[in-house]
Design a protein around this motif. Sequence first.
Motif, short mmCIF file in Angstrom:
data_model
loop_
_atom_site.label_atom_id
_atom_site.label_comp_id
_atom_site.label_asym_id
_atom_site.label_seq_id
_atom_site.Cartn_x
_atom_site.Cartn_y
_atom_site.Cartn_z
N SER A 68 40.62 43.37 27.98
CA SER A 68 42.02 43.68 28.23
C SER A 68 42.21 44.99 29.00
CB SER A 68 42.80 43.71 26.92
OG SER A 68 42.24 44.66 26.04
N ILE A 69 41.27 45.90 28.92
CA ILE A 69 41.37 47.15 29.68
C ILE A 69 41.36 46.88 31.18
CG2 ILE A 69 40.17 49.32 30.19
CD1 ILE A 69 39.20 49.25 27.24
N ASN A 70 40.64 45.85 31.59
CA ASN A 70 40.51 45.52 33.01
C ASN A 70 41.64 44.65 33.54
OD1 ASN A 70 37.97 46.84 33.32
ND2 ASN A 70 36.99 45.12 32.33
N LEU A 71 42.52 44.16 32.69
CA LEU A 71 43.54 43.20 33.12
C LEU A 71 44.46 43.72 34.23
CD1 LEU A 71 44.52 41.37 29.84
CD2 LEU A 71 43.13 40.53 31.73
N PRO A 72 44.94 44.96 34.19
CA PRO A 72 45.79 45.41 35.30
C PRO A 72 45.05 45.38 36.65
CG PRO A 72 46.07 46.87 33.43
CD PRO A 72 44.92 45.95 33.11
N ARG A 73 43.78 45.76 36.64
CA ARG A 73 43.00 45.75 37.88
C ARG A 73 42.74 44.31 38.35
NH1 ARG A 73 37.71 49.30 38.12
NH2 ARG A 73 37.20 47.93 36.42
N ILE A 74 42.45 43.42 37.40
CA ILE A 74 42.26 42.02 37.76
C ILE A 74 43.55 41.46 38.35
CG2 ILE A 74 41.85 39.69 36.86
CD1 ILE A 74 40.01 41.00 34.76
N PHE A 75 44.68 41.76 37.69
CA PHE A 75 45.97 41.27 38.17
C PHE A 75 46.22 41.73 39.60
CE2 PHE A 75 50.52 41.60 38.91
CZ PHE A 75 50.95 40.34 38.55
N SER A 76 46.01 43.02 39.88
CA SER A 76 46.28 43.52 41.23
C SER A 76 45.33 42.92 42.26
CB SER A 76 46.25 45.05 41.26
OG SER A 76 44.96 45.53 41.00
N LYS A 77 44.09 42.64 41.87
CA LYS A 77 43.15 41.99 42.81
C LYS A 77 43.57 40.55 43.08
CE LYS A 77 39.90 45.12 43.41
NZ LYS A 77 39.42 45.60 44.67
N LEU A 78 44.08 39.87 42.06
CA LEU A 78 44.51 38.48 42.23
C LEU A 78 45.78 38.38 43.06
CD1 LEU A 78 43.89 36.97 38.69
CD2 LEU A 78 42.52 36.65 40.74
N ASP A 79 46.63 39.37 42.98
CA ASP A 79 47.90 39.38 43.70
C ASP A 79 47.64 39.75 45.17
OD1 ASP A 79 50.55 39.49 44.48
OD2 ASP A 79 50.91 41.46 43.55
N LYS A 80 47.05 38.82 45.89
CA LYS A 80 46.60 39.08 47.26
C LYS A 80 47.74 39.42 48.23
CE LYS A 80 42.45 36.28 46.79
NZ LYS A 80 41.75 37.29 46.09
N ASN A 81 48.93 38.84 48.00
CA ASN A 81 50.04 39.10 48.93
C ASN A 81 50.93 40.26 48.48
OD1 ASN A 81 51.41 37.95 46.83
ND2 ASN A 81 52.19 36.19 47.99
N GLY A 82 50.60 40.90 47.35
CA GLY A 82 51.32 42.09 46.92
C GLY A 82 52.74 41.87 46.44
#
Length: 154
Positions: free
Chosen positions: A6-20
């Motif tokens: 769960s600590i990595n979730l914000p970073r994973i989310f931002s990497k997945l959100d390719k179009n920002g």
Amino acid sequence: MSPINSINLPRIFSKLDKNGDDLVSLDELKGFLDTMGIIASQEELELLVGKTSLDSIDFFLFYDTITKANIKESNKHNHRENIFLENDLRKVFRVFDSNGDGLICCEELQRALSRLGLWDEQCGKDCKSMINVYDKNSDGMLDFEEFKDMMFAN
């Protein structure tokens, strides 16, 4: 320490959100699951998620739901369900074991974490120690059972 927690979730989310757009579409989520070796159709994801995209809170809840479902399944001691869970985990293991030798070395762990967007310099300093925590036979690598222990660690 599990590479995906769960600590990595914000970073994973931002990497997945390719179009920002601060949303993870089902296509972006599907790509992530495919990278992990978890194959799900668009229709399955739509039924599971109930939306066409997830904001960060929905994404964290999705992760939490999937994590709790996996824990419940493994705690049921239902042989058939545990076989499915173990098969999925073996698929994930093969993503990390890029040379197919049945072991995950530090370099393979680094490559897999990089593909998932979880690699940074701090992680690199901890790569060997991350393996050493779960390396029961002290060979500097993780076999499947050691990997499974790592993935289910709290």
